[in-house]
Design a protein around this motif. Structure first.
Motif, PDB file in Angstrom:
ATOM      1  N   GLU A  35      -5.038   2.155  10.949  1.00  0.00           N
ATOM      2  CA  GLU A  35      -5.756   3.419  10.746  1.00  0.00           C
ATOM      3  C   GLU A  35      -4.838   4.475  10.139  1.00  0.00           C
ATOM      4  N   ALA A  36      -3.586   4.527  10.604  1.00  0.00           N
ATOM      5  CA  ALA A  36      -2.653   5.515  10.062  1.00  0.00           C
ATOM      6  C   ALA A  36      -2.339   5.227   8.598  1.00  0.00           C
ATOM      7  N   TYR A  37      -2.147   3.956   8.260  1.00  0.00           N
ATOM      8  CA  TYR A  37      -1.869   3.622   6.859  1.00  0.00           C
ATOM      9  C   TYR A  37      -3.062   3.950   5.958  1.00  0.00           C
ATOM     10  N   LYS A  38      -4.263   3.758   6.474  1.00  0.00           N
ATOM     11  CA  LYS A  38      -5.445   4.108   5.675  1.00  0.00           C
ATOM     12  C   LYS A  38      -5.532   5.622   5.456  1.00  0.00           C
ATOM     13  N   GLN A  39      -5.145   6.422   6.458  1.00  0.00           N
ATOM     14  CA  GLN A  39      -5.101   7.866   6.268  1.00  0.00           C
ATOM     15  C   GLN A  39      -4.052   8.246   5.225  1.00  0.00           C
ATOM     16  N   ALA A  40      -2.904   7.575   5.283  1.00  0.00           N
ATOM     17  CA  ALA A  40      -1.875   7.850   4.281  1.00  0.00           C
ATOM     18  C   ALA A  40      -2.349   7.471   2.882  1.00  0.00           C
ATOM     19  N   GLU A  41      -3.131   6.369   2.792  1.00  0.00           N
ATOM     20  CA  GLU A  41      -3.653   5.955   1.490  1.00  0.00           C
ATOM     21  C   GLU A  41      -4.628   6.986   0.925  1.00  0.00           C
ATOM     22  N   ASN A  42      -5.378   7.626   1.809  1.00  0.00           N
ATOM     23  CA  ASN A  42      -6.309   8.661   1.352  1.00  0.00           C
ATOM     24  C   ASN A  42      -5.584   9.919   0.884  1.00  0.00           C
ATOM     25  N   ARG A  43      -4.386  10.159   1.406  1.00  0.00           N
ATOM     26  CA  ARG A  43      -3.659  11.371   1.051  1.00  0.00           C
ATOM     27  C   ARG A  43      -2.857  11.219  -0.250  1.00  0.00           C
ATOM     28  N   THR A  44      -2.655   9.989  -0.698  1.00  0.00           N
ATOM     29  CA  THR A  44      -1.851   9.775  -1.902  1.00  0.00           C
ATOM     30  C   THR A  44      -2.742   9.832  -3.136  1.00  0.00           C
ATOM     31  N   ASP A  45      -2.166  10.375  -4.205  1.00  0.00           N
ATOM     32  CA  ASP A  45      -2.894  10.465  -5.469  1.00  0.00           C
ATOM     33  C   ASP A  45      -2.776   9.190  -6.293  1.00  0.00           C
ATOM     34  N   GLN A  46      -1.632   8.475  -6.158  1.00  0.00           N
ATOM     35  CA  GLN A  46      -1.378   7.264  -6.943  1.00  0.00           C
ATOM     36  C   GLN A  46      -1.333   6.049  -6.017  1.00  0.00           C
ATOM     37  N   PRO A  47      -1.629   4.858  -6.530  1.00  0.00           N
ATOM     38  CA  PRO A  47      -1.545   3.648  -5.690  1.00  0.00           C
ATOM     39  C   PRO A  47      -0.116   3.424  -5.177  1.00  0.00           C
ATOM     40  N   ASP A  48      -0.012   3.088  -3.911  1.00  0.00           N
ATOM     41  CA  ASP A  48       1.286   2.884  -3.259  1.00  0.00           C
ATOM     42  C   ASP A  48       1.354   1.440  -2.762  1.00  0.00           C
ATOM     43  N   TRP A  49       2.279   0.635  -3.352  1.00  0.00           N
ATOM     44  CA  TRP A  49       2.389  -0.769  -2.957  1.00  0.00           C
ATOM     45  C   TRP A  49       2.883  -0.907  -1.528  1.00  0.00           C
ATOM     46  N   GLU A  50       3.674   0.061  -1.068  1.00  0.00           N
ATOM     47  CA  GLU A  50       4.211  -0.028   0.282  1.00  0.00           C
ATOM     48  C   GLU A  50       3.103   0.035   1.326  1.00  0.00           C
ATOM     49  N   ILE A  51       2.109   0.904   1.096  1.00  0.00           N
ATOM     50  CA  ILE A  51       0.991   1.001   2.042  1.00  0.00           C
ATOM     51  C   ILE A  51       0.196  -0.300   2.067  1.00  0.00           C
ATOM     52  N   SER A  52      -0.089  -0.868   0.887  1.00  0.00           N
ATOM     53  CA  SER A  52      -0.837  -2.131   0.840  1.00  0.00           C
ATOM     54  C   SER A  52      -0.049  -3.268   1.483  1.00  0.00           C
ATOM     55  N   HIS A  53       1.254  -3.291   1.230  1.00  0.00           N
ATOM     56  CA  HIS A  53       2.092  -4.344   1.822  1.00  0.00           C
ATOM     57  C   HIS A  53       2.082  -4.254   3.343  1.00  0.00           C
ATOM     58  N   ASN A  54       2.279  -3.043   3.871  1.00  0.00           N
ATOM     59  CA  ASN A  54       2.322  -2.892   5.333  1.00  0.00           C
ATOM     60  C   ASN A  54       0.955  -3.145   5.961  1.00  0.00           C
ATOM     61  N   LEU A  55      -0.110  -2.807   5.266  1.00  0.00           N
ATOM     62  CA  LEU A  55      -1.441  -3.149   5.773  1.00  0.00           C
ATOM     63  C   LEU A  55      -1.615  -4.664   5.870  1.00  0.00           C
ATOM     64  N   GLY A  56      -1.127  -5.386   4.863  1.00  0.00           N
ATOM     65  CA  GLY A  56      -1.196  -6.847   4.918  1.00  0.00           C
ATOM     66  C   GLY A  56      -0.396  -7.416   6.071  1.00  0.00           C
ATOM     67  N   VAL A  57       0.775  -6.846   6.353  1.00  0.00           N
ATOM     68  CA  VAL A  57       1.593  -7.326   7.472  1.00  0.00           C
ATOM     69  C   VAL A  57       0.888  -7.060   8.801  1.00  0.00           C
ATOM     70  N   CYS A  58       0.272  -5.884   8.940  1.00  0.00           N
ATOM     71  CA  CYS A  58      -0.458  -5.584  10.175  1.00  0.00           C
ATOM     72  C   CYS A  58      -1.619  -6.552  10.379  1.00  0.00           C
ATOM     73  N   HIS A  59      -2.371  -6.826   9.322  1.00  0.00           N
ATOM     74  CA  HIS A  59      -3.473  -7.797   9.435  1.00  0.00           C
ATOM     75  C   HIS A  59      -2.945  -9.191   9.777  1.00  0.00           C
ATOM     76  N   LEU A  60      -1.760  -9.510   9.275  1.00  0.00           N
ATOM     77  CA  LEU A  60      -1.171 -10.820   9.589  1.00  0.00           C
ATOM     78  C   LEU A  60      -0.883 -10.942  11.073  1.00  0.00           C
ATOM     79  N   TYR A  61      -0.326  -9.886  11.686  1.00  0.00           N
ATOM     80  CA  TYR A  61      -0.020  -9.948  13.112  1.00  0.00           C
ATOM     81  C   TYR A  61      -1.291  -9.940  13.965  1.00  0.00           C
TER      82      TYR A  61
END
Length: 559
Positions: free
Chosen positions: A132-158
């Motif tokens: 949820e926190a990473y999704k909020q950070a994604e909404n606050r960014t103007d440009q695509p951020d690979w770090e947010i997508s990567h960490n979201l994938g790691v969270c879903h993996l766990y």
């Protein structure tokens, strides 16, 4: 008038000097303040905090942060941010989360603060809140951020949400290609038992990062698992070309050589790996099994004992120790190590089969029968398991039960032959034929005549032929010396005044020709198992090679 005199002007009969106009630089110098203006109290030590933090002078940095927060009444965003980073570095995850929450209150529009909060939540194991926190950070960014997508994938993996993890990791690769993203995506495919998919991911990773030895090594190990040894050899060679001291690649290459029974080359590889990882349990385990393949059992036990000392809870090392002791007919020691291996890995049928062989030689038929039954129930693919049980039951005189196990053996061989280029071992089939003859049972499968030993041996190269010729010459010399020694010893038993009989002279050459051959150092007939690739590529995988048990059990039971 002297040229150096200042210019003068005459007005109404009066003379006065003319002053030159002031330059712009001089005016700026006169207007420049003597002292730099004071920075706001909230931010005036940020540069010093940053300087000490990047130098990893954390104690000094914490002292400056404390002063800054006291002066600003904890209203300095940067000081709170750096203090949260330092607390996380010290392992105080909850305290760091609180500091980042303060930063988020002071500046609610910053995506960096919410990303650090999500990172602390992830380290605390609260993966849903982190998502949820990473999704909020994604909404606050103007440009695509690979770090947010990567960490979201790691969270879903766990959370074992593999489909969502794959989607987010692929999105991260589209934004920016990073090695760690490829590694995690390959791990997701391996956890879902999708080895071909993992191979494709690592192929793309190697195309993007061709000089990365870790990616080449992992791809080589995946090719070993899929049976593509040529591609595995190429990628392992590439990894060693860029990093000759890469212990993972050296260990994997040695495992390949060992699986093809080229023990001397494998030992040469392991010697190089021992320089960088001298306390590696898999390394000493593989060295021990190389000596086992060369029939040097004492050296094998010594290396395996060292591996067991380094990793006392590794069931594979205990299994191999039981295997070697069983080969040396030390059945009590074999039972000790095999029972320890079973306690650590109770789902492996071949371990129960080996323990049953040891119990049979220790005159405990009841427990041996129970161990065989457990082995048949756990291992439903290996034809040697029911065959060994049938041999054991035939030795006890229970022909009907032995015939039932032979029928189970026939079913497994038939299922095995459905795969192209696969068949049971010739020794297994020969043992089945012999047992069926002894108990008057007719096999329902076709059995070809086993090949002779000489035809089954691999072709020798020039060096091997030369070595064998030297061994024959040495053996002939020893026979000659033995002949002379025996003649002298037997001549000493004859009285000096008599001559040896003609019968004695005729018997000596015949006895010498019937001497047993010197045992050769050729590799044994046991094929080591292929190494299993771990499910976590970012961790150091253990790539080992272990011999299969059936030939040893067959020989033990057949005897």
């Amino acid at each position: 008038m002297n040229p150096t005199d200042p210019p003068e002007s005459a007005t109404n009969g009066q003379t006065r000097s003319i002053q030159p106009p002031a330059s712009a630089a001089l005016k700026a110098k006169q207007q420049r303040p003597r002292k730099a203006p004071e920075l706001p109290s909230l931010e005036r030590r940020n540069w010093l905090i940053h300087l000490h933090y990047v130098r990893k002078e954390y104690e000094v940095c914490k002292t400056i942060i404390k002063k800054q927060l006291q002066e600003s009444h904890s209203m300095c965003e940067y000081a709170n941010y750096v203090q949260g980073l330092i607390l996380r570095q010290e392992g105080k995850i909850q305290e760091s989360l609180e500091q980042f929450q303060v930063c988020n209150i002071l500046n609610p529009n910053s995506s960096d603060n919410i990303k650090q909060m999500a990172r602390s939540l992830f380290l605390l194991g609260r993966h849903k809140l982190a998502i949820e926190a990473y999704k909020q950070a994604e909404n606050r960014t103007d440009q695509p951020d690979w770090e947010i997508s990567h960490n979201l994938g790691v969270c879903h993996l766990y959370l074992r949400e593999f489909d969502e993890a794959k989607e987010m990791l692929k999105q991260a690769i589209e934004f920016s290609k990073h090695e760690q993203t490829y590694v995690v995506l390959g791990k997701v495919h391996l956890m879902t038992s999708d080895v071909p998919g993992a191979v494709e991911i690592y192929k793309d990773a190697v195309k993007s990062f061709p000089e990365n030895p870790d990616l080449n090594t992992t791809l080589g190990l995946l090719h070993i698992q899929t049976g593509n040894h040529q591609a595995a050899f190429e990628h392992l060679g590439t990894a060693l070309a860029f990093d000759p001291k890469n212990s993972r690649a050296i260990l994997a290459a040695g495992s390949m050589m060992q699986s093809h029974q080229d023990y001397d080359v494998a030992l040469a590889k392991y010697r190089l790996a021992a320089q960088s990882i001298p306390e590696s349990p898999p390394l000493w385990n593989n060295i021990g099994m190389c000596f086992f393949g060369k029939k040097k059992f004492v050296a094998a036990i010594s290396c395996l004992k060292r591996a067991n000392y380094l990793a006392p809870f590794d069931w594979k090392i205990l299994y191999n120790l039981g295997l070697v002791h069983l080969t040396m007919q030390q059945y009590a020691s074999a039972f000790h190590f095999l029972s320890a291996s079973i306690n650590l890995r109770p789902s492996r049928g071949q371990t129960f089969m080996l323990m049953a062989v040891a119990l049979a030689h220790l005159d405990d038929p009841e427990n041996a029968t129970a161990a065989y039954e457990q082995a048949v129930n756990l291992d439903t693919r290996d034809p040697a398991v029911p065959l060994n049980f049938a041999v054991f039951l035939g030795g006890l005189g229970n022909a009907p039960a032995a015939a039932q196990q032979l029928r189970n053996f026939e079913q497994r061989v038939t299922k095995l032959r459905q795969t192209p280029n696969l068949d049971a071992d010739p020794d297994v089939l020969a043992t089945a034929v012999q047992l069926s003859t002894n108990i008057n049972y007719t096999l329902g499968i076709s059995v070809n005549n086993p090949k002779t030993k000489e035809s089954a041996k691999p072709r020798m190269n020039d060096k091997e032929r030369e070595a064998k010729a030297r061994a024959k010459a040495a053996k002939a010399t020893m026979k000659a010396k033995t002949s002379i020694t025996e003649k002298v010893n037997q001549a000493d038993e004859v009285p000096h005044d008599s001559k040896p009989s003609d019968k004695f002279l005729d018997e000596v050459p015949e006895k010498l020709t019937n001497l047993p051959d010197v045992p050769s150092e050729e590799p044994g007939a046991l094929d080591p198992e292929m190494p299993e690739l771990p499910t976590a590529p970012e961790e150091t995988p253990i790539h080992e090679s272990y011999p299969t048990a059936p030939p040893l059990e067959r020989s033990a039971e057949a005897i």
